[in-house]
Scaffold this motif. Sequence first.
Motif, short mmCIF file in Angstrom:
data_model
loop_
_atom_site.label_atom_id
_atom_site.label_comp_id
_atom_site.label_asym_id
_atom_site.label_seq_id
_atom_site.Cartn_x
_atom_site.Cartn_y
_atom_site.Cartn_z
N ASP A 348 0.83 -1.21 0.00
CA ASP A 348 0.00 0.00 0.00
C ASP A 348 0.87 1.26 0.00
OD1 ASP A 348 -2.23 -1.56 0.03
OD2 ASP A 348 -2.65 -1.31 2.17
N HIS A 349 1.90 1.23 0.84
CA HIS A 349 2.79 2.40 0.94
C HIS A 349 3.52 2.62 -0.39
CE1 HIS A 349 5.42 4.78 3.99
NE2 HIS A 349 5.27 5.43 2.86
N LEU A 350 3.96 1.54 -1.01
CA LEU A 350 4.67 1.65 -2.29
C LEU A 350 3.75 2.23 -3.37
CD1 LEU A 350 7.10 1.16 -4.11
CD2 LEU A 350 6.34 -1.21 -4.39
N GLU A 351 2.50 1.81 -3.39
CA GLU A 351 1.56 2.34 -4.37
C GLU A 351 1.37 3.84 -4.20
OE1 GLU A 351 -1.96 0.05 -3.87
OE2 GLU A 351 -1.28 -1.59 -5.15
N ASP A 352 1.28 4.28 -2.96
CA ASP A 352 1.16 5.72 -2.69
C ASP A 352 2.40 6.47 -3.15
OD1 ASP A 352 -1.34 5.52 -1.62
OD2 ASP A 352 -0.70 5.48 0.47
N LEU A 353 3.56 5.90 -2.87
CA LEU A 353 4.81 6.55 -3.22
C LEU A 353 4.99 6.63 -4.74
CD1 LEU A 353 7.15 7.79 -1.65
CD2 LEU A 353 8.32 5.58 -1.76
N GLN A 354 4.56 5.59 -5.44
CA GLN A 354 4.70 5.58 -6.90
C GLN A 354 3.76 6.55 -7.59
OE1 GLN A 354 4.26 1.34 -7.49
NE2 GLN A 354 6.45 1.07 -7.85
N LEU A 355 2.69 6.95 -6.92
CA LEU A 355 1.83 7.98 -7.48
C LEU A 355 2.57 9.33 -7.54
CD1 LEU A 355 -1.60 7.24 -5.74
CD2 LEU A 355 -0.99 6.85 -8.13
N GLU A 356 3.41 9.57 -6.56
CA GLU A 356 4.19 10.81 -6.53
C GLU A 356 5.49 10.67 -7.34
OE1 GLU A 356 4.88 11.62 -2.43
OE2 GLU A 356 2.76 11.77 -1.92
N ARG A 357 6.02 9.43 -7.40
CA ARG A 357 7.28 9.18 -8.13
C ARG A 357 7.07 8.02 -9.10
NH1 ARG A 357 11.46 9.37 -2.96
NH2 ARG A 357 10.55 11.24 -2.00
N PRO A 358 6.53 8.30 -10.25
CA PRO A 358 6.18 7.24 -11.21
C PRO A 358 7.38 6.41 -11.67
CG PRO A 358 5.20 9.35 -11.86
CD PRO A 358 6.15 9.63 -10.75
N LYS A 359 8.59 6.98 -11.63
CA LYS A 359 9.77 6.25 -12.11
C LYS A 359 10.30 5.25 -11.08
CE LYS A 359 11.47 9.86 -15.23
NZ LYS A 359 12.64 10.73 -15.56
N LEU A 360 9.87 5.36 -9.84
CA LEU A 360 10.39 4.49 -8.79
C LEU A 360 9.93 3.05 -9.00
CD1 LEU A 360 11.86 4.06 -6.11
CD2 LEU A 360 9.70 4.60 -4.94
N ARG A 361 10.89 2.12 -9.00
CA ARG A 361 10.59 0.69 -9.13
C ARG A 361 11.27 -0.05 -7.98
NH1 ARG A 361 12.54 -3.88 -12.33
NH2 ARG A 361 14.34 -2.63 -12.99
N VAL A 362 10.53 -0.90 -7.32
CA VAL A 362 11.05 -1.67 -6.19
C VAL A 362 10.89 -3.16 -6.49
CG1 VAL A 362 10.90 -2.15 -3.73
CG2 VAL A 362 10.50 0.17 -4.57
N ILE A 363 11.99 -3.89 -6.45
CA ILE A 363 11.96 -5.34 -6.64
C ILE A 363 11.86 -5.99 -5.27
CG2 ILE A 363 13.24 -7.33 -7.50
CD1 ILE A 363 14.63 -5.46 -9.48
#
Length: 515
Positions: A348-363
Amino acid sequence: MSAIGSAYDFDYTDPTVSNMEVEVLPAINANRDEKQMNNYASSEEVPQCCLTYLKACQMLRIVPCTPFVESLKENNERISLQHYNLGPVGVKAVAIAMTGNIWTTYLNLEDNAIGSEGTKYIVDMLKENVAIQRLNLSENGIGTEGAKVICDYIMSGSRITNLHLKGNGFKDSDAEFFATLLKSRTCANLKELNLSYNGFSDKGGCHIASAIESNDTLLKLDLSWNHLRRKGALSVCKALKVNSCLTYVDLSWNGLADEGAIVIAAVIKKNETLTYLDIGFNRISKMGIGKITNALKCNTTLKTLKLSGNTITLIGSVAMLVALETNPLSALDLLDLGNESVTREFVDHLEDLQLERPKLRVIHGPMVRDANANLVNIGKADLNPAKALTDYIVKNQLRPGDLFHRFDKNRDNKISKSDLRHGLREIELPMSANERKVLYSDLDKNDKGYIDYSDFVGTIQQLVSEERRKRVKLALRTTLIASRFTSMMRRSKARHNADEAGKPTEGVQTEANDD
């Protein structure tokens, strides 16, 4: 004349080679078509370096390498000859041909068993070649003698910018050659050095560390899959604190442990040039990971961080996202946690963060499901977030103010995005990142960046009132429909009874109407 030609008294610079009929010895021509070889020998179609190579193979009594011939014919900028087992003699023929080559800038001879002897042939060729800038001699067993030869050549002021020497069996003592090379002011052209899959340990690490401290031209360094532990690992990490030029460092599959991780954290916190760092599989515990996590709150240049194979833990993975969230200047695009399991809170936290930073990718690895989580709403299409929250309040007979205080954990009369995410999980009302974004926008009336008490209660109270009015209307309508249905059923039953008793239906109808 270069040493690569003297052994067989063959002058590869002889201009008559271009007009020479190349007669391949029968012993090496058993599987080769004569017409094809004649075509190769045509000076009108084949470049001079190709004919030189074929003549060298004839003199050295070896079979020509067809892919190499084709590359020479096409004047390729890149020539890759991996895994052909050329050996020292085979690579000597290649070196003879490449001496006059002016097209190729990248030569890849990985895994050809050329040894130190073959390395000498390549170096002799490089002294006369004017084009090659990138060289790959990995997995060739060039050993100590080969390491010295190649380092001495580059210190002479070569044009080599990229040098790959992984898997060549280098020992700690060989690290002195590379340390001397990197300390030299004559190796300014060298920008990338790959020494992975070798045997550098404590002493070797100390030698390389001293070079890292003083070098100010190298951009990429790969020391992965060595034996850097304890003093050697710590020395390399401390050297990175001093270096201000490296942008790419790979230290994976060594033994940095927590001591090294603490120093690496200091590097991440203050370094302003490093953009790629791989410290995966380094025996780092959750304590060391915690230090690195705190450092991410300050870093503004790192774009790729790989931590797979270390002890990250479920809590540690969430903490990393919190660190990135609190650092608006973070440039991180890729965070590699390997196969580390994560929680629903992390997702959930990652989804929120990716809304602000679309380029962020976490494996990361699989999600561990919370035993208390209610996932019934996840994946439902067209879910109205505000209505879902309103329905929850009405269903559980709550007051909006009570729910606000339940979400406001720190009692500052404000609900942040994090508070909203945690609150929704606590009441078992899961929403996607987009749904939470819509809900947050609906409740933050004036775009203050937080939800205050009046906005929350006022908006929710209005929605609750509307929902309750709808429910009252629905209840009245349902009651009216039920009443009409009951009356219809009574008339139908009375008609049925009258038919069985033989009474006139008119009387029954009248009686029913009177009722």
